[in-house]
Design a protein around this motif. Structure first.
Motif, PDB file in Angstrom:
ATOM      1  N   ALA A 143     -21.892  20.876   7.272  1.00  0.00           N
ATOM      2  CA  ALA A 143     -21.616  19.582   7.541  1.00  0.00           C
ATOM      3  C   ALA A 143     -21.648  18.738   6.467  1.00  0.00           C
ATOM      4  O   ALA A 143     -22.542  19.033   5.696  1.00  0.00           O
ATOM      5  CB  ALA A 143     -22.325  19.165   8.921  1.00  0.00           C
ATOM      6  N   ASN A 171     -28.629  18.990  17.391  1.00  0.00           N
ATOM      7  CA  ASN A 171     -27.315  18.274  17.335  1.00  0.00           C
ATOM      8  C   ASN A 171     -26.300  19.607  16.739  1.00  0.00           C
ATOM      9  O   ASN A 171     -26.579  19.813  15.593  1.00  0.00           O
ATOM     10  CB  ASN A 171     -27.340  17.067  16.175  1.00  0.00           C
ATOM     11  N   GLU A 172     -25.458  19.573  17.746  1.00  0.00           N
ATOM     12  CA  GLU A 172     -24.270  20.479  17.335  1.00  0.00           C
ATOM     13  C   GLU A 172     -24.750  22.116  17.043  1.00  0.00           C
ATOM     14  O   GLU A 172     -24.074  22.437  15.843  1.00  0.00           O
ATOM     15  CB  GLU A 172     -23.392  20.067  16.312  1.00  0.00           C
ATOM     16  N   LEU A 173     -25.925  22.326  17.692  1.00  0.00           N
ATOM     17  CA  LEU A 173     -26.261  23.931  17.558  1.00  0.00           C
ATOM     18  C   LEU A 173     -25.708  24.872  18.320  1.00  0.00           C
ATOM     19  O   LEU A 173     -24.958  25.996  18.077  1.00  0.00           O
ATOM     20  CB  LEU A 173     -27.792  23.887  17.830  1.00  0.00           C
ATOM     21  N   PHE A 223     -21.900  29.897   7.352  1.00  0.00           N
ATOM     22  CA  PHE A 223     -23.117  29.150   7.207  1.00  0.00           C
ATOM     23  C   PHE A 223     -24.110  30.062   6.274  1.00  0.00           C
ATOM     24  O   PHE A 223     -24.759  29.324   5.400  1.00  0.00           O
ATOM     25  CB  PHE A 223     -23.898  28.882   8.545  1.00  0.00           C
ATOM     26  N   ALA A 273     -31.136  23.638  13.913  1.00  0.00           N
ATOM     27  CA  ALA A 273     -29.644  23.436  13.193  1.00  0.00           C
ATOM     28  C   ALA A 273     -29.938  22.134  12.426  1.00  0.00           C
ATOM     29  O   ALA A 273     -29.056  21.302  12.366  1.00  0.00           O
ATOM     30  CB  ALA A 273     -28.646  23.247  14.148  1.00  0.00           C
ATOM     31  N   TYR A 276     -22.883  34.147  10.062  1.00  0.00           N
ATOM     32  CA  TYR A 276     -24.178  34.364   9.689  1.00  0.00           C
ATOM     33  C   TYR A 276     -24.415  35.281   8.716  1.00  0.00           C
ATOM     34  O   TYR A 276     -25.701  35.523   8.279  1.00  0.00           O
ATOM     35  CB  TYR A 276     -25.336  34.056  10.786  1.00  0.00           C
ATOM     36  N   ASN A 303     -22.355  26.463  17.868  1.00  0.00           N
ATOM     37  CA  ASN A 303     -21.992  27.391  17.077  1.00  0.00           C
ATOM     38  C   ASN A 303     -22.907  28.630  17.256  1.00  0.00           C
ATOM     39  O   ASN A 303     -22.921  29.787  16.236  1.00  0.00           O
ATOM     40  CB  ASN A 303     -22.869  26.905  15.440  1.00  0.00           C
ATOM     41  N   GLY A 356     -29.145  21.864   9.182  1.00  0.00           N
ATOM     42  CA  GLY A 356     -28.373  21.837   8.271  1.00  0.00           C
ATOM     43  C   GLY A 356     -28.933  21.658   6.850  1.00  0.00           C
ATOM     44  O   GLY A 356     -30.234  22.262   6.616  1.00  0.00           O
ATOM     45  N   VAL A 384     -35.659  23.465  11.359  1.00  0.00           N
ATOM     46  CA  VAL A 384     -35.239  24.933  11.682  1.00  0.00           C
ATOM     47  C   VAL A 384     -33.794  24.937  11.373  1.00  0.00           C
ATOM     48  O   VAL A 384     -32.889  24.473  11.907  1.00  0.00           O
ATOM     49  CB  VAL A 384     -35.743  25.164  13.168  1.00  0.00           C
ATOM     50  N   PRO A 428     -24.764  12.719  12.182  1.00  0.00           N
ATOM     51  CA  PRO A 428     -25.659  12.650  11.085  1.00  0.00           C
ATOM     52  C   PRO A 428     -25.226  12.264   9.778  1.00  0.00           C
ATOM     53  O   PRO A 428     -25.528  11.546   8.927  1.00  0.00           O
ATOM     54  CB  PRO A 428     -26.944  13.730  11.178  1.00  0.00           C
ATOM     55  N   GLU A 429     -24.168  12.734   9.641  1.00  0.00           N
ATOM     56  CA  GLU A 429     -23.036  12.915   8.509  1.00  0.00           C
ATOM     57  C   GLU A 429     -22.150  11.479   8.376  1.00  0.00           C
ATOM     58  O   GLU A 429     -21.702  11.301   7.501  1.00  0.00           O
ATOM     59  CB  GLU A 429     -22.493  14.063   8.250  1.00  0.00           C
ATOM     60  N   GLU A 464     -36.501  19.767  14.625  1.00  0.00           N
ATOM     61  CA  GLU A 464     -35.012  19.658  14.688  1.00  0.00           C
ATOM     62  C   GLU A 464     -34.273  21.109  14.422  1.00  0.00           C
ATOM     63  O   GLU A 464     -34.485  21.547  13.411  1.00  0.00           O
ATOM     64  CB  GLU A 464     -34.692  18.787  13.515  1.00  0.00           C
ATOM     65  N   SER A 472     -29.612  29.300   7.995  1.00  0.00           N
ATOM     66  CA  SER A 472     -29.040  29.482   6.651  1.00  0.00           C
ATOM     67  C   SER A 472     -29.892  29.473   5.804  1.00  0.00           C
ATOM     68  O   SER A 472     -30.573  28.090   5.366  1.00  0.00           O
ATOM     69  CB  SER A 472     -27.711  29.010   6.568  1.00  0.00           C
TER      70      SER A 472
END
Ligand SMILES: C[S@@+](CC[C@H](N)C(=O)[O-])C[C@H]1O[C@@H](n2cnc3c(N)ncnc32)[C@H](O)[C@@H]1O
Length: 380
Positions: free
Chosen positions: A43, A173-175, A37, A86, A30, A178, A88, A112, A53-54, A84, A115
């Motif tokens: 991602a 999702n996937e916060l 990030f 993380a 960070y 990390n 990205g 939210v 999501p990707e 939401e 980065s």
């Protein structure tokens, strides 16, 4: 390769002595300029790793259906706020809006993302409005059922989670994998040591050393992994637990939904740390965690029992089960029908419809994304 974060961490160690693992991870991921990030990596198909999501638009389409279900359950409030965390570069948000859920007219979608570089990327793909729009004065007074054709969707983007209580959903999702963690090691005579990062002599490369763990960490490790043998390591994920406390506080009515990979602390302690601390760079596993700080993603399997210490989730199931419960099979069947009807045209819509089949396989794969955990806390 020596990175700018390596040099910064080395300078810190010279000033302050060996650093905690969470302090090093904080800078590696960070640092606003040179962190993984912070510098805008993340991602995506062309980026460093692939998240649900990707994979394609299907995941967001299922989430859109889930949102409609949760909105209906709450009595169709307007505003219905989805936070939401993380977010990205905004893939999930973009997919949810494109799926046109019924709740769209009532929807305030708050992205939210820590980065700033990724927040900039969101602006290029979403109609991001001024943040004050998300929480207009008196917004809490109009929390009634949605009238036909409400004012939504309003989309805003923030650097941290809002604190004003909302009716709606906090989704991440996937916060948590990390978020920074401390590293403990079982010492002799059932003691716990904390792993710190120091220098070799006064220079790079980094080296690990141990000091006695503090009382709070020792208590938690003893409680969650009492059988760990000498030499076993485990993560203490206080940042994840603290995040959950804040997420639960922000939802006045609704739910917090977390999707991630994880297990429990005792399982982590029974396995080599190289298995549960992972690094990624350009779609491949990266180097050791202390290698070239800032140049690779650094993640950890989420210790789900450490979240349960905050509050046990009301629902805990696999991603495959969650997606099935919210209609992934219907969306795939719809895609198959659309493909059969449009295959002769072969246009983008036809190809999108066909790709749902492959996306569903990836999202529900029991050896991959399908085995992710989905934890839900309902409030009140
Ligand atoms: C693995 S990525 C997941 C991105 C996206 N949710 C997805 O599934 O593709 C983790 C993201 O969480 C962001 N992040 C980390 N800590 C955060 C925090 N406290 N608040 C908001 N975002 C955060 C990182 O900057 C990064 O973009």
């Amino acid at each position: 390769m020596v990175t700018p974060v390596d040099l910064e961490v080395a300078a810190q160690i010279r000033r302050r002595g060996p650093l905690r693992f969470d302090e090093v991870m904080e800078r590696a991921l960070y640092d606003p300029v040179d962190g993984f990030f912070g510098g805008g990596s993340g991602a995506g198909r062309r980026a460093d790793f692939l998240t649900s999501p990707e994979v394609g638009p299907l995941f967001a389409a299922v989430i859109a259906r889930a949102l409609d279900g949760w909105w209906a359950e709450l009595g169709r409030p307007d505003p219905f706020t989805v936070i939401e965390v993380a977010a990205g570069s905004g893939s999930l948000a973009q997919g949810v809006l494109a799926a046109e859920p019924e709740c769209l007219g009532a929807l305030t979608y708050v992205l939210v993302e820590r980065s700033a570089a990724l927040r900039d990327q969101q602006r290029s793909r979403l109609p991001v409005a001024d943040a004050t729009l998300a929480f207009p004065p008196g917004a809490e007074d109009v929390d009634g059922p949605s009238t036909e054709g409400g004012l939504g969707p309003r989309v805003v983007s923030l650097g941290e989670m809002p604190t004003l209580p909302v009716t709606g959903v906090v989704l991440a999702n996937e916060l948590l994998d990390n978020l920074v963690f401390r590293l403990l090691e079982r010492g002799p005579d059932d003691s716990w040591l904390e792993v710190r990062v120091g220098l070799t002599g006064d220079d790079l490369p980094f080296t690990e050393l141990t000091v006695p763990a503090d009382e709070a960490d020792t208590r938690l490790a003893d409680r969650l992994a009492p059988e760990a043998p000498e030499g076993a390591r485990l993560p203490i994920q206080r940042a994840a637990a603290d995040w959950l406390v804040r997420a639960l506080a922000v939802v006045e009515r609704g739910r917090v939904v977390v999707l991630d990979y994880g297990t429990d602390t005792a399982d982590l302690a029974a396995r080599p740390p190289g298995e549960w601390i992972r690094t990624y760079r350009e779609h491949r596993r990266g180097g050791p965690p202390l290698d070239a700080l800032g140049s690779q993603d650094l993640t950890v399997e989420v210790a789900l029992d450490q979240l349960s210490v905050v509050r046990p989730p009301g629902v805990h199931r696999s991603q495959a089960e969650f997606l099935a419960a919210h209609g992934i099979d219907e969306l795939v069947a719809e895609g198959r029908r659309a493909w059969q009807e449009r295959a002769h045209v072969g246009d983008l819509e036809a190809i999108r419809a066909r790709s749902r089949v492959g996306e569903a396989e990836a999202l529900t794969d029991p050896a991959g994304l399908g085995a992710f955990h989905v934890l839900e806390w309902r409030i009140p």
